[in-house]
Enzyme design. Structure first.
Site, mmCIF file in Angstrom:
data_model
loop_
_atom_site.group_PDB
_atom_site.id
_atom_site.type_symbol
_atom_site.label_atom_id
_atom_site.label_comp_id
_atom_site.label_asym_id
_atom_site.label_seq_id
_atom_site.Cartn_x
_atom_site.Cartn_y
_atom_site.Cartn_z
ATOM 1 C CB SER A 87 -7.658 1.610 6.495
ATOM 2 O OG SER A 87 -8.205 2.895 6.605
ATOM 3 C CB SER B 82 -7.286 4.178 3.437
ATOM 4 O OG SER B 82 -6.450 3.588 4.412
ATOM 5 C CE LYS C 256 -3.646 2.158 2.824
ATOM 6 N NZ LYS C 256 -4.448 2.008 4.066
#
Length: 486
Positions: free
Chosen positions: A182, A158, A82
């Protein structure tokens, strides 16, 4: 074996295939890179693909497997990072126009270093909303990331890019972060699996500005792969003064013990599970999610668990979480030069400006509420081995939005407020205890529904055992989105 079939193989399956000689890391990585080239323009899961680097790593892994000397438990297994997490040689832009891509980018975060040490093949960086601030993955820098189950829906956030890639068969593993859900929200929205382990279980460096609510962890398509990846990531690191000491427990063994018992027996015999459909304070839950959770509770009973509907005695911590999280966002961003501050997502700018009104007394009051939540959960887990809740209050909503349409019964609220539809995730960032999310159904219009299992402190093994038994007894996690090009 075609590229799509290879793309949907799990990490455990790939390692077995490498050991048997039926596949090589070079073949697998090449197939997944072709998949990324074909599929990613549709879903936009990646903000950086390092095809040359990945193929070089795969060639080295292939040579190790041919000499019967694998480097570690993930040797040759493709994984993604990520874009909130540092990886040597790759820009970490955090979905933001405010960060200079020139770098230098010289260091691996502890989790990236551990993937390399385990032999994983790093494919590239996955998309995130700006600084990971919201539960949908859109940003001015990277655009809109789409849900493979329905392209007009968000994969959540996220860690939305990581799970969009997983659901689309673009590799078996992804690194995510979780400061308020997230890892778990996007897992729920894409029919994948994600765990927020005990705080400190997975070392972080540099630390998130969100402080002691922020976790780093694995995203996968199966419970076993999640356990396998967590075992690689976990353990102390000198750069993280909050990291728990190692070595990591053998969570894969916990999963395999359950799977060996089979779903026809009672693999969860005597496990006590408290079922809280609304966690006492959730003001809205989609009825389709509520129905799926009732069915999941029944299935867990059939697997031998003793399931009792019982809410934990914890206060409504929504305001306390906002104070903590919004204050952290302000600390990170309020010193930006005005020309850069104006480049921020408008909703994030509003969060920073709203936090300007919080006082030290507000922050200390929020810490007191946090302590009460943690204490209440400690009392609850004396009665129960696990807490079962929905993963989210809503189904995947339309792309390009901060949040779904606010139900009338909730009254007026900010368009960018994501706390009302995530009431099952952020409380356990406050309490820091382990929580795993996995699929437990689909809506009438084909969207994933997920459940969450929350364990006592330091008891990830309980999450993995129950999740593995449930996963083996259902087919939700084996379904695939139908849109994919071949």
């Amino acid at each position: 074996m075609d590229d799509e079939t290879i793309g949907y193989l799990g990490a455990s399956e790939l390692v077995a295939a490498y050991a048997a000689g039926s596949l090589t890391p070079t073949e697998v990585t090449a197939a997944i890179l072709r998949r990324i080239e074909a599929v990613d323009p549709v879903i936009n899961a990646f903000c950086l693909v390092d095809a040359e680097g990945a193929m070089a790593q795969a060639a080295e892994s292939t040579a190790r497997w041919r000499s019967h000397q694998p480097m570690g438990p993930l040797d040759g297994v493709p994984a993604t990072v990520k874009d909130l997490i540092d990886a040597r040689g790759w820009p970490t832009l955090k979905g933001s126009l405010t960060i200079d891509p020139a770098g230098p980018w010289e260091n691996d975060a502890p989790v990236v270093a551990r993937l390399r040490e385990a032999g994983a093949v790093l494919l590239g960086k996955t998309t995130t909303p700006e600084f990971g601030w919201r539960g949908s993955t859109d940003s001015a820098l990277t655009g809109i990331t789409r849900n493979p189950w329905r392209l007009d829906r968000t994969p959540g956030g996220s860690s939305g890019g990581a799970v969009a890639a997983l659901a689309a068969g673009l590799g078996p593993l992804g690194l995510g972060t979780d400061g308020g859900g997230s890892i778990r929200i996007p897992a729920a929205f894409t029919g994948t699996v994600g765990i927020k382990a005990q705080f400190g279980r997975v070392p972080a460096h540099p630390h998130s500005p969100m402080g002691t609510v922020a976790h780093v962890g694995p995203q996968a398509r199966s419970v076993r792969d999640c356990a396998l990846m967590l075992g690689v990531l976990a353990g102390a690191d000198d750069r993280d003064w909050l990291a728990l000491p190692g070595p990591a427990p053998d969570w894969v063994a916990s999963v395999d013990q359950v799977l060996a018992r089979g779903s026809e027996g009672k693999p969860l015999a005597a496990m006590r599970i408290g079922f809280s459909p609304r966690l006492k304070h959730a003001r809205y839950v989609d009825p389709r999610i509520e129905a799926a959770l009732v069915a999941a509770a029944k299935r867990l009973e059939e697997l031998g668990a003793v399931v009792e509907q019982a809410d934990p005695d914890i206060p409504d911590g929504e305001h306390a979480f906002r104070v903590h999280w919004f204050s952290s966002a302000r600390q990170l961003l309020h010193r930006l030069p005005s020309e850069k501050f104006e480049l921020l997502d408008p909703g994030l700018r509003d969060v920073v400006e709203q936090a300007a009104g919080y006082t030290l007394a507000d922050f200390l009051d929020a810490q007191a509420v946090r302590a009460t939540i943690a204490s209440g959960m400690a009392q609850y887990t004396r009665r129960f081995d696990l807490l079962l809740t929905p993963a989210t209050a809503v189904l995947p909503f339309e792309v390009g939005l901060y949040a779904p349409a606010r139900p009338a019964e909730l009254g007026v609220g900010a368009d960018h407020d994501w706390t009302w539809w995530t009431p099952f995730s952020w409380p356990f960032n406050l309490s820091q205890q382990p929580a795993i999310v996995l699929p437990c159904g689909f809506s009438d219009d084909g969207l994933p529904i997920a459940m969450q299992l929350v364990a006592p402190k330091h008891r990830e093994d309980a999450c993995f055992r129950a999740a593995a038994a449930y996963e083996a007894a259902t087919d939700w996690g084996r379904r695939r989105p139908a849109f994919m090009p071949s």
